[in-house]
Design an enzyme around this catalytic site. Structure first.
Site, PDB file in Angstrom:
ATOM      1  N   HIS A  85       2.574   3.553   5.369  1.00  0.00           N
ATOM      2  CA  HIS A  85       2.400   5.010   5.493  1.00  0.00           C
ATOM      3  C   HIS A  85       2.713   5.366   6.938  1.00  0.00           C
ATOM      4  O   HIS A  85       1.998   4.937   7.855  1.00  0.00           O
ATOM      5  CB  HIS A  85       0.967   5.433   5.182  1.00  0.00           C
ATOM      6  CG  HIS A  85       0.550   5.119   3.781  1.00  0.00           C
ATOM      7  ND1 HIS A  85       1.102   5.719   2.682  1.00  0.00           N
ATOM      8  CD2 HIS A  85      -0.368   4.252   3.305  1.00  0.00           C
ATOM      9  CE1 HIS A  85       0.545   5.245   1.580  1.00  0.00           C
ATOM     10  NE2 HIS A  85      -0.353   4.348   1.938  1.00  0.00           N
ATOM     11  N   ALA A 134      -5.977   4.779   3.287  1.00  0.00           N
ATOM     12  CA  ALA A 134      -4.991   3.777   3.709  1.00  0.00           C
ATOM     13  C   ALA A 134      -4.163   4.231   4.906  1.00  0.00           C
ATOM     14  O   ALA A 134      -3.106   3.664   5.173  1.00  0.00           O
ATOM     15  CB  ALA A 134      -4.080   3.458   2.528  1.00  0.00           C
ATOM     16  N   ASN A 193      -2.714   9.797  -2.474  1.00  0.00           N
ATOM     17  CA  ASN A 193      -3.918  10.583  -2.204  1.00  0.00           C
ATOM     18  C   ASN A 193      -4.028  10.856  -0.709  1.00  0.00           C
ATOM     19  O   ASN A 193      -4.595  11.867  -0.288  1.00  0.00           O
ATOM     20  CB  ASN A 193      -5.158   9.830  -2.696  1.00  0.00           C
ATOM     21  CG  ASN A 193      -5.276   9.894  -4.211  1.00  0.00           C
ATOM     22  OD1 ASN A 193      -5.698  10.895  -4.761  1.00  0.00           O
ATOM     23  ND2 ASN A 193      -4.855   8.838  -4.884  1.00  0.00           N
TER      24      ASN A 193
HETATM   25  N1  LIG Z   1      -7.822   7.972  -0.519  1.00  0.00           N
HETATM   26  C1  LIG Z   1      -7.025   6.912  -0.437  1.00  0.00           C
HETATM   27  O1  LIG Z   1      -6.507   6.564   0.612  1.00  0.00           O
HETATM   28  C2  LIG Z   1      -6.745   6.113  -1.640  1.00  0.00           C
HETATM   29  C3  LIG Z   1      -7.146   6.529  -2.872  1.00  0.00           C
HETATM   30  N2  LIG Z   1      -6.902   5.777  -3.950  1.00  0.00           N
HETATM   31  C4  LIG Z   1      -7.366   6.292  -5.230  1.00  0.00           C
HETATM   32  O2  LIG Z   1      -8.690   5.833  -5.454  1.00  0.00           O
HETATM   33  C5  LIG Z   1      -8.912   5.689  -6.859  1.00  0.00           C
HETATM   34  C6  LIG Z   1      -9.395   4.261  -7.163  1.00  0.00           C
HETATM   35  O3  LIG Z   1      -8.379   3.361  -6.773  1.00  0.00           O
HETATM   36  P1  LIG Z   1      -8.320   1.882  -7.370  1.00  0.00           P
HETATM   37  O4  LIG Z   1      -9.655   1.257  -7.331  1.00  0.00           O
HETATM   38  O5  LIG Z   1      -7.179   1.220  -6.726  1.00  0.00           O
HETATM   39  O6  LIG Z   1      -7.936   2.202  -8.890  1.00  0.00           O
HETATM   40  P2  LIG Z   1      -8.004   1.190 -10.128  1.00  0.00           P
HETATM   41  O7  LIG Z   1      -7.029   1.740 -11.127  1.00  0.00           O
HETATM   42  O8  LIG Z   1      -7.865  -0.211  -9.685  1.00  0.00           O
HETATM   43  O9  LIG Z   1      -9.506   1.391 -10.671  1.00  0.00           O
HETATM   44  C7  LIG Z   1      -9.963   2.617 -11.177  1.00  0.00           C
HETATM   45  C8  LIG Z   1     -10.932   2.321 -12.320  1.00  0.00           C
HETATM   46  O10 LIG Z   1     -11.519   3.560 -12.721  1.00  0.00           O
HETATM   47  C9  LIG Z   1     -11.326   3.731 -14.139  1.00  0.00           C
HETATM   48  N3  LIG Z   1     -11.241   5.161 -14.430  1.00  0.00           N
HETATM   49  C10 LIG Z   1     -10.172   5.974 -14.331  1.00  0.00           C
HETATM   50  N4  LIG Z   1     -10.485   7.227 -14.688  1.00  0.00           N
HETATM   51  C11 LIG Z   1     -11.802   7.211 -15.045  1.00  0.00           C
HETATM   52  C12 LIG Z   1     -12.699   8.211 -15.509  1.00  0.00           C
HETATM   53  N5  LIG Z   1     -12.301   9.473 -15.713  1.00  0.00           N
HETATM   54  N6  LIG Z   1     -13.974   7.857 -15.764  1.00  0.00           N
HETATM   55  C13 LIG Z   1     -14.379   6.571 -15.597  1.00  0.00           C
HETATM   56  N7  LIG Z   1     -13.566   5.573 -15.171  1.00  0.00           N
HETATM   57  C14 LIG Z   1     -12.294   5.899 -14.887  1.00  0.00           C
HETATM   58  C15 LIG Z   1     -10.049   2.971 -14.428  1.00  0.00           C
HETATM   59  O11 LIG Z   1      -9.950   2.616 -15.793  1.00  0.00           O
HETATM   60  P3  LIG Z   1      -8.470   2.581 -16.477  1.00  0.00           P
HETATM   61  O12 LIG Z   1      -7.622   1.704 -15.612  1.00  0.00           O
HETATM   62  O13 LIG Z   1      -8.740   2.040 -17.826  1.00  0.00           O
HETATM   63  O14 LIG Z   1      -8.009   4.007 -16.477  1.00  0.00           O
HETATM   64  C16 LIG Z   1     -10.220   1.742 -13.545  1.00  0.00           C
HETATM   65  O15 LIG Z   1     -11.037   0.781 -14.142  1.00  0.00           O
HETATM   66  C17 LIG Z   1      -7.571   6.023  -7.521  1.00  0.00           C
HETATM   67  O16 LIG Z   1      -7.537   7.370  -7.926  1.00  0.00           O
HETATM   68  C18 LIG Z   1      -6.584   5.784  -6.420  1.00  0.00           C
HETATM   69  O17 LIG Z   1      -5.382   6.505  -6.596  1.00  0.00           O
HETATM   70  C19 LIG Z   1      -6.306   4.567  -3.852  1.00  0.00           C
HETATM   71  C20 LIG Z   1      -5.884   4.111  -2.647  1.00  0.00           C
HETATM   72  C21 LIG Z   1      -6.009   4.867  -1.456  1.00  0.00           C
HETATM   73  O1  LIG Z   2      -3.537   2.681  -0.893  1.00  0.00           O
HETATM   74  C1  LIG Z   2      -2.549   3.305  -0.507  1.00  0.00           C
HETATM   75  O2  LIG Z   2      -1.591   2.768   0.082  1.00  0.00           O
HETATM   76  C2  LIG Z   2      -2.495   4.774  -0.666  1.00  0.00           C
HETATM   77  C3  LIG Z   2      -2.693   5.219  -2.020  1.00  0.00           C
HETATM   78  O3  LIG Z   2      -2.518   4.509  -2.993  1.00  0.00           O
HETATM   79  C4  LIG Z   2      -3.128   6.603  -2.200  1.00  0.00           C
HETATM   80  O4  LIG Z   2      -3.263   7.314  -1.199  1.00  0.00           O
HETATM   81  O5  LIG Z   2      -3.351   6.996  -3.349  1.00  0.00           O
END
Ligand SMILES: NC(=O)C1=CN([C@@H]2O[C@H](COP(=O)(O)OP(=O)(O)OC[C@H]3O[C@@H](n4cnc5c(N)ncnc54)[C@H](OP(=O)(O)O)[C@@H]3O)[C@@H](O)[C@H]2O)C=CC1
Ligand SMILES: O=C([O-])CC(=O)C(=O)O
Length: 270
Positions: A221, A124, A192
């Site tokens: 951000h 992001a 993240n």
């Molecule tokens: N690098 C970046 O810039 C960004 C990274 N992220 C990260 O990316 C990841 C995905 O984001 P997002 O799609 O928004 O998250 P969501 O919470 O919308 O979706 C994640 C899904 O994965 C499931 N899940 C969590 N842990 C596990 C596991 N150990 N094994 C299997 N399934 C699992 C969750 O289930 P449940 O909800 O039941 O736990 C949920 O259904 C997150 O960690 C988020 O913080 C997000 C935004 C930006």
């Molecule tokens: O999507 C975003 O704004 C950033 C975020 O959640 C992350 O880095 O985990």
């Protein structure tokens, strides 16, 4: 050759990736999906034209050329080990997990031993191209200021530990200041991007400030990096994902763009 993609995590980012593969925007095949919330995996799989199978992690890895982690920081060790030990490529969205030095070393070692590639999309934020170039010289300090609506911080360990009442926040308030390492543990689903910055800045200090703003309709951000190259300042005003206000839409788009570039022969940018 068609890229076989296995998706771990069927939430906001996973669903966008799956749709992009289904619509042909990414030239690849979504062979399998896995989520510990089976209903969510089922709902996503059945919404697609080409239905992937629902599988457990080991089976998903077996069927894939690349495993995409879009689940949680907690999922990263198991997913990374399973994928890399079998020589599969890996894309990690929950990059914060990699600020655990022993996990980062394991990922680097397994990737090297097994000839795998590990992709960390820019997520992001913007400006990683310049920061990557700057890292070839000296970077003195990187600061990240993240502003989100208080509802985007619901459930974060730091909010619970410090008993912060998000409903009581009536004007912009700094709720956290610390290092990137501290920030990704305190807010594992919010910053993240701090880890991505830290890894790109090759060990330079990354300081994080988190602001809760009740009037915020976008996830902001703002990054400043300083070093012998000069200064980089970037700011992204992100549309939050309608499915998950913690996550910005751009993060899903960066995952899609990364998968597209893996599948395409010409690579553009740093
Ligand atoms: N690098 C970046 O810039 C960004 C990274 N992220 C990260 O990316 C990841 C995905 O984001 P997002 O799609 O928004 O998250 P969501 O919470 O919308 O979706 C994640 C899904 O994965 C499931 N899940 C969590 N842990 C596990 C596991 N150990 N094994 C299997 N399934 C699992 C969750 O289930 P449940 O909800 O039941 O736990 C949920 O259904 C997150 O960690 C988020 O913080 C997000 C935004 C930006
Ligand atoms: O999507 C975003 O704004 C950033 C975020 O959640 C992350 O880095 O985990």
């Amino acid at each position: 050759m068609v890229l076989k993609i296995g998706l771990v995590g069927c939430g906001a980012i996973g669903a966008e990736i799956a749709r992009a593969i289904d619509s042909g925007e990414i030239s690849g095949e979504l062979v399998a999906v896995f989520d510990h919330n089976v209903e969510r995996a089922e709902e996503l799989a059945s919404s697609l034209e080409v239905r992937p199978i629902l599988s457990e992690l080991e089976d998903l890895v077996e069927r894939s050329d690349i495993v995409v982690e879009a689940a949680s920081q907690k999922a990263v060790p198991e997913v990374a080990k399973a994928a890399l030990e079998r020589g599969r490529d890996l894309m990690i969205m929950s990059v914060g997990a990699l600020l655990d030095r022993s996990l980062l070393r394991m990922v680097e070692d397994l990737a090297e031993e097994n000839g795998s590639r590990v992709y960390l999309p820019s997520g992001a934020i913007s400006g990683l191209d310049g920061l990557k170039s700057a890292g070839a010289g000296r970077i003195d300090l990187v600061t990240l200021t993240t502003t989100k609506n208080p509802k985007g911080f619901l459930g974060a360990p730091y909010i619970e530990e410090m008993k912060i009442d998000l409903d009581a926040i009536k004007e912009p308030q700094v709720i956290f200041e610390g290092t990137a390492e501290e920030a990704v543990v305190a807010f594992p689903a919010n910053v993240n991007v701090a880890a991505t910055l830290s890894l790109t800045a090759r060990g330079a200090r990354v300081m994080v400030k988190i602001v809760a703003d009740p009037d915020a309709e976008v996830n902001i951000h703002q990054i400043t990096a300083e070093g012998d190259f000069g200064r980089i300042i970037t700011r992204v005003e992100n549309v939050p994902s309608p499915r998950n206000p913690k996550t910005s839409y751009l993060a899903a788009l960066s995952a899609i763009a990364t998968l597209r570039s893996i599948a395409e022969p010409v690579k553009i940018g740093t």
